[in-house]
Design a protein around this motif. Structure first.
Motif, short mmCIF file in Angstrom:
data_model
loop_
_atom_site.label_atom_id
_atom_site.label_comp_id
_atom_site.label_asym_id
_atom_site.label_seq_id
_atom_site.Cartn_x
_atom_site.Cartn_y
_atom_site.Cartn_z
N ASN A 78 0.84 -1.21 0.00
CA ASN A 78 0.00 0.00 0.00
C ASN A 78 0.86 1.25 0.00
OD1 ASN A 78 -2.34 -1.51 0.01
ND2 ASN A 78 -2.53 -1.48 2.25
N LEU A 79 1.91 1.24 0.80
CA LEU A 79 2.80 2.39 0.80
C LEU A 79 3.51 2.57 -0.54
CD1 LEU A 79 4.37 2.08 4.38
CD2 LEU A 79 2.64 3.71 3.60
N GLN A 80 3.81 1.45 -1.20
CA GLN A 80 4.44 1.53 -2.53
C GLN A 80 3.49 2.15 -3.54
OE1 GLN A 80 7.64 0.77 -3.25
NE2 GLN A 80 7.26 1.59 -5.27
N ILE A 81 2.18 1.79 -3.42
CA ILE A 81 1.18 2.38 -4.34
C ILE A 81 1.07 3.88 -4.09
CG2 ILE A 81 -1.29 2.43 -4.88
CD1 ILE A 81 -1.32 -0.61 -4.32
N ILE A 82 1.04 4.24 -2.80
CA ILE A 82 0.95 5.68 -2.48
C ILE A 82 2.17 6.42 -3.00
CG2 ILE A 82 0.90 7.34 -0.59
CD1 ILE A 82 -0.73 5.28 0.98
N SER A 83 3.35 5.81 -2.84
CA SER A 83 4.57 6.45 -3.33
C SER A 83 4.53 6.61 -4.84
CB SER A 83 5.78 5.60 -2.90
OG SER A 83 6.97 6.16 -3.38
N SER A 84 3.98 5.60 -5.54
CA SER A 84 3.87 5.69 -7.02
C SER A 84 2.90 6.78 -7.44
CB SER A 84 3.43 4.32 -7.57
OG SER A 84 4.38 3.33 -7.27
N LEU A 85 1.79 6.86 -6.69
CA LEU A 85 0.80 7.90 -7.02
C LEU A 85 1.40 9.29 -6.80
CD1 LEU A 85 -2.45 6.33 -5.52
CD2 LEU A 85 -1.83 6.54 -7.92
N LEU A 86 2.16 9.46 -5.71
CA LEU A 86 2.79 10.75 -5.45
C LEU A 86 3.84 11.07 -6.52
CD1 LEU A 86 3.23 10.62 -1.55
CD2 LEU A 86 1.62 12.01 -2.86
N SER A 87 4.53 10.03 -6.97
CA SER A 87 5.52 10.24 -8.02
C SER A 87 4.85 10.70 -9.32
CB SER A 87 6.31 8.96 -8.26
OG SER A 87 7.26 9.13 -9.29
N MET A 88 3.69 10.11 -9.64
CA MET A 88 2.97 10.51 -10.84
C MET A 88 2.46 11.93 -10.70
SD MET A 88 0.83 7.01 -11.60
CE MET A 88 -0.15 7.80 -12.85
N GLN A 89 1.98 12.23 -9.50
CA GLN A 89 1.46 13.59 -9.26
C GLN A 89 2.59 14.61 -9.31
OE1 GLN A 89 -1.80 14.27 -8.97
NE2 GLN A 89 -1.35 16.48 -8.94
N ALA A 93 8.39 20.14 -4.95
CA ALA A 93 9.33 19.80 -3.90
C ALA A 93 8.63 19.22 -2.68
CB ALA A 93 10.12 21.06 -3.51
N ALA A 94 7.41 19.74 -2.37
CA ALA A 94 6.66 19.17 -1.21
C ALA A 94 6.23 17.77 -1.48
CB ALA A 94 5.45 20.08 -0.95
N LEU A 95 5.82 17.44 -2.70
CA LEU A 95 5.41 16.08 -3.02
C LEU A 95 6.65 15.15 -2.97
CD1 LEU A 95 2.92 16.70 -5.96
CD2 LEU A 95 2.39 15.92 -3.62
N GLY A 96 7.78 15.62 -3.40
CA GLY A 96 8.98 14.78 -3.34
C GLY A 96 9.41 14.50 -1.91
N ASP A 97 9.25 15.55 -1.07
CA ASP A 97 9.61 15.35 0.34
C ASP A 97 8.66 14.30 0.98
OD1 ASP A 97 11.16 16.14 2.77
OD2 ASP A 97 9.19 16.81 3.44
N THR A 98 7.38 14.42 0.67
CA THR A 98 6.40 13.44 1.23
C THR A 98 6.70 12.03 0.74
OG1 THR A 98 4.71 15.17 1.34
CG2 THR A 98 3.95 12.89 1.40
N ARG A 99 7.01 11.93 -0.52
CA ARG A 99 7.33 10.61 -1.12
C ARG A 99 8.57 10.02 -0.46
NH1 ARG A 99 10.57 9.41 -5.48
NH2 ARG A 99 10.12 7.43 -6.49
N GLN A 100 9.52 10.86 -0.17
CA GLN A 100 10.76 10.40 0.47
C GLN A 100 10.48 9.88 1.87
OE1 GLN A 100 13.70 10.13 -1.00
NE2 GLN A 100 14.58 9.26 0.90
#
Length: 427
Positions: free
Chosen positions: A395-406, A417-424
């Motif tokens: 589930n966390l991998q899916i969320i990380s992928s969605l944030l990467s797409m966004q 930059a905020a989305l990258g920080d959250t993904r990290q």
């Protein structure tokens, strides 16, 4: 079960080297119970032993009295034969050849010191030849007690001869001589050494340790096989026993000799009231009687008690103690967590031990089943935790992928930059 007991398998007292007092063990208690059960038997045995002792002591006194009477009968027969001899010699003791005749008889007959014919005045008119002369008390006999008694009318007198250093102790046996009209005509006398009249202590009918003696009518000692046996404690002797026997109605009495040993005495008359035989034998005390009767008085009760005690010790070891030790070892193994060992050998034990072994076996089986159930539950929980972890990771991998797409779709640099920080952070 407490934790420390489970880890060591022993009680704290056992771990520190202290063991329960053996007096509290099963064997001691069984032995004590057996001793208590046998106590009435021992009491009855002691009562019976005392009764038997009294009965045999009384029987022994009767035997001693009979032995005294037998001894007196044999000695009395000797005195009777002396009386017959004197009566046979009385008519022939006045001839010219009486001296050689009496001397020949003394030489031929055993046990005679001398033979005498005494006149009515107390003079020896005929006597067996003796170079050393007459014994004191025989001639002249005018003032002697035995001669005066014959003159007074007695037919026979037996008394001890006066003490004379030239002669051994002896008895004077005298009979009254009479003329045809019954007038006193002197006496015939024989002197017999006391040693020839004393009863033989080698008689097998006498009790062991018996001693014999002759006494006069006053109970004074004339001769004895062992004088110390007739010397009583306190420095006295048996003088007066004849009078005591007449007063008590029995010629058997008990006293302590000069060595402090308790002895039984029995007497019997030899010649009227002039001479008595006295026999002494050690009194059988209770302990000495027990030694003479070891089977009934000591060995049988002691053997019964020892047999019962040995049976208790051996049977308790065979039936209980070894099985309890076995179950204790099994319980110690269980305390270490090894429940694979089962008390199979206890199936040959008594029923009570088998019940305890079955209880231990059921306890080990229950603990084994419980441990297996706990192990299975832990394995299932571990599998579920791994599955949950895997799904959360997905589930966390899916969320990380969605944030990467966004992030790629956003043009604003600050938002990107905020989305990258959250993904990290999610990574």
């Amino acid at each position: 079960m407490p934790a420390e007991t489970r880890t060591t398998g022993r009680s704290p007292a056992r771990r520190f080297g202290w063991r329960p007092d053996r007096l509290q063990g099963i064997r001691f208690r069984l032995g004590l119970a057996m001793a208590a059960a046998l106590l009435p038997i021992f009491i009855l045995s002691l009562i019976q032993t005392q009764a038997d002792f009294r009965q045999q002591a009384e029987a022994r006194r009767v035997e001693l009295q009979l032995a005294a009477e037998r001894s007196s009968a044999s000695t009395k027969a000797r005195l009777d034969s002396t009386q017959v001899l004197l009566r046979a010699l009385s008519p022939a003791a006045l001839g010219p050849y009486c001296t050689p005749r009496l001397s020949a008889l003394v030489d031929d007959l055993e046990g005679y010191e001398g033979l005498y014919r005494v006149s009515p005045t107390g003079q020896a008119v005929c006597a067996s030849g003796r170079d050393e002369g007459f014994r004191s008390g025989v001639a002249p006999a005018g003032q002697s007690g035995w001669f005066e008694r014959l003159r007074a009318g007695e037919d026979m007198v037996v008394m001890r001869a006066p003490v004379d250093s030239d002669y051994p102790p002896a008895l004077i046996v005298a009979i009254r001589a009479e003329r045809p009209m019954g007038r006193f005509d002197g006496a015939m006398a024989a002197v017999i050494p006391l040693t020839t009249l004393q009863p033989d202590t080698r008689d097998p009918a006498l009790p062991q340790g018996s001693e014999t003696a002759l006494t006069d009518g006053a109970g004074r000692l004339l001769t004895a096989s062992d004088a110390s046996a007739f010397q009583l404690s306190g420095g006295g002797d048996v003088a007066g026993w004849v009078e005591r026997a007449r007063n008590d109605g029995a010629a058997v009495f008990e006293a302590r000799d000069s060595r402090g040993q308790r002895r039984d005495y029995a007497g019997a008359a030899l010649a009227g009231g002039d001479l008595y035989v006295l026999i002494s034998a050690p009194s059988p005390g209770l302990l000495s009687w027990a030694r003479l009767n070891p089977i009934g008085a000591l060995l049988l009760p002691l053997g019964a008690w020892l047999t019962a005690f040995a049976a208790v010790m051996l049977l308790s070891e065979r039936l209980f103690i070894r099985w309890l030790d076995y179950l204790e070892r099994v319980a110690a193994i269980y305390a270490k967590g090894r429940f694979s060992v089962r008390p199979i050998q206890a199936m040959n034990a008594p029923s009570e031990i088998r019940v305890m072994a079955r209880t231990l076996d059921e306890m080990a089986e229950a603990i084994t089943v419980r441990d297996r159930s706990l192990t299975d539950s832990l394995a299932e929980k571990d599998a579920l935790m791994r599955e949950i972890h895997h799904r959360v990771k997905n589930n966390l991998q899916i969320i990380s992928s969605l944030l990467s797409m966004q992030q790629r779709a956003v043009a604003d640099a600050s938002a990107k930059a905020a989305l990258g920080d959250t993904r990290q952070r999610i990574s």
